[in-house]
Design an enzyme around this catalytic site. Sequence first.
Site, PDB file in Angstrom:
ATOM      1  N   GLU A  89      21.081   1.055  32.956  1.00  0.00           N
ATOM      2  CA  GLU A  89      22.778   1.098  33.827  1.00  0.00           C
ATOM      3  C   GLU A  89      23.455   2.055  33.063  1.00  0.00           C
ATOM      4  O   GLU A  89      23.706   1.477  32.011  1.00  0.00           O
ATOM      5  CB  GLU A  89      22.696   0.195  34.174  1.00  0.00           C
ATOM      6  CG  GLU A  89      21.922  -0.967  34.924  1.00  0.00           C
ATOM      7  CD  GLU A  89      22.761  -2.104  35.438  1.00  0.00           C
ATOM      8  OE1 GLU A  89      21.639  -3.082  35.721  1.00  0.00           O
ATOM      9  OE2 GLU A  89      23.982  -2.479  35.679  1.00  0.00           O
ATOM     10  N   CYS A 102      30.945   3.132  31.273  1.00  0.00           N
ATOM     11  CA  CYS A 102      30.563   2.191  31.007  1.00  0.00           C
ATOM     12  C   CYS A 102      29.254   2.637  30.233  1.00  0.00           C
ATOM     13  O   CYS A 102      28.309   2.255  31.598  1.00  0.00           O
ATOM     14  CB  CYS A 102      30.610   1.168  31.871  1.00  0.00           C
ATOM     15  SG  CYS A 102      29.614   0.093  31.020  1.00  0.00           S
ATOM     16  N   CYS A 109      18.877  -7.422  26.222  1.00  0.00           N
ATOM     17  CA  CYS A 109      19.919  -8.219  25.325  1.00  0.00           C
ATOM     18  C   CYS A 109      19.129  -9.522  23.942  1.00  0.00           C
ATOM     19  O   CYS A 109      18.351  -9.723  25.172  1.00  0.00           O
ATOM     20  CB  CYS A 109      21.299  -8.014  25.977  1.00  0.00           C
ATOM     21  SG  CYS A 109      22.749  -8.763  24.577  1.00  0.00           S
ATOM     22  N   CYS A 113      24.134 -14.688  25.764  1.00  0.00           N
ATOM     23  CA  CYS A 113      24.985 -15.220  26.223  1.00  0.00           C
ATOM     24  C   CYS A 113      25.185 -16.094  27.881  1.00  0.00           C
ATOM     25  O   CYS A 113      23.989 -15.189  28.435  1.00  0.00           O
ATOM     26  CB  CYS A 113      26.181 -14.537  26.431  1.00  0.00           C
ATOM     27  SG  CYS A 113      27.100 -13.924  24.999  1.00  0.00           S
ATOM     28  N   CYS A 116      25.457 -13.431  31.422  1.00  0.00           N
ATOM     29  CA  CYS A 116      25.563 -12.490  31.361  1.00  0.00           C
ATOM     30  C   CYS A 116      24.127 -11.951  31.640  1.00  0.00           C
ATOM     31  O   CYS A 116      22.810 -12.542  31.294  1.00  0.00           O
ATOM     32  CB  CYS A 116      25.923 -11.995  29.985  1.00  0.00           C
ATOM     33  SG  CYS A 116      25.378  -9.976  30.046  1.00  0.00           S
ATOM     34  N   GLY A 156      23.191  -4.979  26.656  1.00  0.00           N
ATOM     35  CA  GLY A 156      23.043  -4.386  25.017  1.00  0.00           C
ATOM     36  C   GLY A 156      24.342  -4.635  24.013  1.00  0.00           C
ATOM     37  O   GLY A 156      25.643  -4.567  24.629  1.00  0.00           O
ATOM     38  N   GLU A 157      24.085  -5.444  22.996  1.00  0.00           N
ATOM     39  CA  GLU A 157      25.107  -4.911  22.118  1.00  0.00           C
ATOM     40  C   GLU A 157      25.015  -4.232  20.914  1.00  0.00           C
ATOM     41  O   GLU A 157      24.126  -3.870  20.405  1.00  0.00           O
ATOM     42  CB  GLU A 157      24.975  -6.489  21.448  1.00  0.00           C
ATOM     43  CG  GLU A 157      25.602  -7.174  19.720  1.00  0.00           C
ATOM     44  CD  GLU A 157      26.861  -7.187  20.228  1.00  0.00           C
ATOM     45  OE1 GLU A 157      27.715  -7.240  20.878  1.00  0.00           O
ATOM     46  OE2 GLU A 157      27.719  -6.398  19.794  1.00  0.00           O
ATOM     47  N   SER A 188      32.788  -2.692  22.691  1.00  0.00           N
ATOM     48  CA  SER A 188      32.681  -4.331  23.078  1.00  0.00           C
ATOM     49  C   SER A 188      31.442  -5.019  22.292  1.00  0.00           C
ATOM     50  O   SER A 188      30.778  -4.573  22.165  1.00  0.00           O
ATOM     51  CB  SER A 188      33.311  -4.762  24.925  1.00  0.00           C
ATOM     52  OG  SER A 188      32.789  -5.812  24.841  1.00  0.00           O
ATOM     53  N   SER A 211      34.091 -10.339  22.624  1.00  0.00           N
ATOM     54  CA  SER A 211      34.183 -10.601  23.931  1.00  0.00           C
ATOM     55  C   SER A 211      34.592 -12.153  22.869  1.00  0.00           C
ATOM     56  O   SER A 211      33.480 -12.562  22.068  1.00  0.00           O
ATOM     57  CB  SER A 211      32.808 -10.769  24.654  1.00  0.00           C
ATOM     58  OG  SER A 211      32.505  -9.432  25.097  1.00  0.00           O
ATOM     59  N   LEU A 212      35.752 -12.744  23.246  1.00  0.00           N
ATOM     60  CA  LEU A 212      35.740 -14.091  23.145  1.00  0.00           C
ATOM     61  C   LEU A 212      35.927 -15.028  23.520  1.00  0.00           C
ATOM     62  O   LEU A 212      34.683 -15.979  23.694  1.00  0.00           O
ATOM     63  CB  LEU A 212      36.983 -14.063  22.762  1.00  0.00           C
ATOM     64  CG  LEU A 212      37.893 -15.455  21.330  1.00  0.00           C
ATOM     65  CD1 LEU A 212      37.154 -15.331  20.052  1.00  0.00           C
ATOM     66  CD2 LEU A 212      39.641 -15.002  21.305  1.00  0.00           C
ATOM     67  N   HIS A 213      36.053 -15.388  24.142  1.00  0.00           N
ATOM     68  CA  HIS A 213      35.735 -16.028  25.855  1.00  0.00           C
ATOM     69  C   HIS A 213      36.003 -17.390  25.886  1.00  0.00           C
ATOM     70  O   HIS A 213      35.716 -18.706  26.398  1.00  0.00           O
ATOM     71  CB  HIS A 213      33.791 -16.176  26.571  1.00  0.00           C
ATOM     72  CG  HIS A 213      34.148 -14.977  26.774  1.00  0.00           C
ATOM     73  ND1 HIS A 213      34.613 -13.808  27.366  1.00  0.00           N
ATOM     74  CD2 HIS A 213      32.359 -13.843  27.031  1.00  0.00           C
ATOM     75  CE1 HIS A 213      33.812 -12.203  27.849  1.00  0.00           C
ATOM     76  NE2 HIS A 213      32.709 -12.672  26.871  1.00  0.00           N
ATOM     77  N   ASN A 287      31.783 -12.790  36.588  1.00  0.00           N
ATOM     78  CA  ASN A 287      30.854 -11.873  37.751  1.00  0.00           C
ATOM     79  C   ASN A 287      29.710 -13.209  38.384  1.00  0.00           C
ATOM     80  O   ASN A 287      29.187 -13.914  37.287  1.00  0.00           O
ATOM     81  CB  ASN A 287      30.692 -10.653  38.141  1.00  0.00           C
ATOM     82  CG  ASN A 287      31.303  -9.302  37.769  1.00  0.00           C
ATOM     83  OD1 ASN A 287      31.770  -9.723  38.750  1.00  0.00           O
ATOM     84  ND2 ASN A 287      31.559  -9.252  36.785  1.00  0.00           N
ATOM     85  N   CYS A 330      27.637  -6.642  35.475  1.00  0.00           N
ATOM     86  CA  CYS A 330      26.014  -6.447  34.347  1.00  0.00           C
ATOM     87  C   CYS A 330      25.210  -6.576  34.278  1.00  0.00           C
ATOM     88  O   CYS A 330      24.594  -8.033  34.287  1.00  0.00           O
ATOM     89  CB  CYS A 330      27.202  -6.803  33.091  1.00  0.00           C
ATOM     90  SG  CYS A 330      28.875  -7.497  33.086  1.00  0.00           S
TER      91      CYS A 330
HETATM   92  N1  SAH Z   1      27.372  -7.490  24.379  1.00  0.00           N
HETATM   93  C1  SAH Z   1      28.675  -6.669  24.301  1.00  0.00           C
HETATM   94  C2  SAH Z   1      29.150  -5.491  24.497  1.00  0.00           C
HETATM   95  C3  SAH Z   1      28.235  -5.550  26.380  1.00  0.00           C
HETATM   96  S1  SAH Z   1      29.179  -6.599  27.587  1.00  0.00           S
HETATM   97  C4  SAH Z   1      29.447  -7.955  24.219  1.00  0.00           C
HETATM   98  O1  SAH Z   1      29.551  -8.625  23.972  1.00  0.00           O
HETATM   99  O2  SAH Z   1      30.433  -7.665  24.410  1.00  0.00           O
HETATM  100  C5  SAH Z   1      30.357  -6.432  27.795  1.00  0.00           C
HETATM  101  C6  SAH Z   1      31.339  -7.345  28.310  1.00  0.00           C
HETATM  102  O3  SAH Z   1      31.440  -7.993  29.637  1.00  0.00           O
HETATM  103  C7  SAH Z   1      31.711  -8.493  27.448  1.00  0.00           C
HETATM  104  O4  SAH Z   1      32.816  -9.098  26.940  1.00  0.00           O
HETATM  105  C8  SAH Z   1      30.912  -9.838  28.641  1.00  0.00           C
HETATM  106  O5  SAH Z   1      31.077 -10.987  27.686  1.00  0.00           O
HETATM  107  C9  SAH Z   1      31.093  -9.430  29.768  1.00  0.00           C
HETATM  108  N2  SAH Z   1      30.321  -9.889  30.196  1.00  0.00           N
HETATM  109  C10 SAH Z   1      28.443 -10.787  30.649  1.00  0.00           C
HETATM  110  N3  SAH Z   1      29.006 -11.293  31.720  1.00  0.00           N
HETATM  111  C11 SAH Z   1      29.823 -11.144  32.369  1.00  0.00           C
HETATM  112  C12 SAH Z   1      29.704 -11.346  33.792  1.00  0.00           C
HETATM  113  N4  SAH Z   1      28.930 -12.152  34.390  1.00  0.00           N
HETATM  114  N5  SAH Z   1      31.231 -12.090  34.437  1.00  0.00           N
HETATM  115  C13 SAH Z   1      32.188 -11.072  33.612  1.00  0.00           C
HETATM  116  N6  SAH Z   1      31.995 -11.196  32.193  1.00  0.00           N
HETATM  117  C14 SAH Z   1      30.557 -11.001  31.622  1.00  0.00           C
END
Ligand code: SAH
Length: 342
Positions: A89, A102, A109, A113, A116, A156-157, A188, A211-213, A287, A330
Amino acid sequence: MKHIRAMTLPELAAMLENMGQPAFRAKQLYGWLHQGAGYQQMSNLPKALRETLAAQYPLYIPQAVRRQASQRDGTIKYLWRLADGNCVETVLMRYHYGNTVCISSEVGCRMGCAFCASTLGGLVRRLEPQEMLDQVLYTQLDSGLPISHIVLMGIGEPLDNYENVLRFLSLVNSPEGMNISMRHISLSTCGIVPKIDALAQEKLQLTLSVSLHAPNDAVRDTIMPINRAYPVDILLDACRRYYAATSRRISFEYAMIQGVNDAPEHARELLQRLKGLPAHVNLIPLNRVEESPLKPSTRQAVAEFQRILTDGGISATVRRTLGGDIDASCGQLRRNYTKQQA
Ligand code: SAH
């Protein structure tokens, strides 16, 4: 053998020199390739050379198998079919400062997470440098919209595909190619510390997004498996080293998940953790992903979280959701398409 669109200008020059071609041909060929031209269109190259190249370096043009345009904000989401049939995508977003793509860095991946969609089927394979470049190039050609900004935030990462991503960056940034400024590129990562350290040494002017979260290991361990390898303190130390090496402010992504990471005490803890580190926090209401029970935080919880951070002196914004009407979250387009084909 390297794909011809993955070669740097010096590599192309060396290849052409071996074929007995004059030096100036390299720039001509590189320019054409980075405009997405086929060999037939390369009118200032000799026919015999074009035929040799076509035989030795066939060009594959990614096919748009899905194209969804948001009626609300002009976001366009592409699903591209690659040469081997895999799909990735790309999302084109229209911001006031310019058109941003993007892009994906891998097919699937392996980071796992919990929130995701991209990781649900695991990692299929890493993308080649030209497959990342092609997402930028063919999105621009297909949409007719000039691309000025790139975020590596699709499937992907990127730091799990380090070499190819670095080569992609040098290609897309090259003045003879798409010439997209590093300052207009964000990468990212979920936080692969040794690769953050390696990237710091490249001293690129791109923006590192982490991506700290979560503000602590207790929360982050439950949603991001990578945290067991590189816990929050270790990750933030790497961010400090990254800043020391590059002077580039770090951007932290924080997906707000109801009842998981969105309480005021999480915001206060985050504030403490980020002290002294030039940082920006991007709050993203989660999301929804069909397969996951996790829910987005309420609007009030997001606003309160943001207020605590900004009152504490940390710049924090809430990410505007684009493409809400086209299910642009995503990894979901690829996933839905793959499920339909199965
Ligand atoms: N692998 C990398 C880049 C791809 S994800 C990373 O982890 O940063 C891009 C961003 O979208 C990351 O911050 C990821 O944590 C976030 N993301 C993934 N799924 C999501 C969701 N369902 N809602 C909001 N953000 C999400």
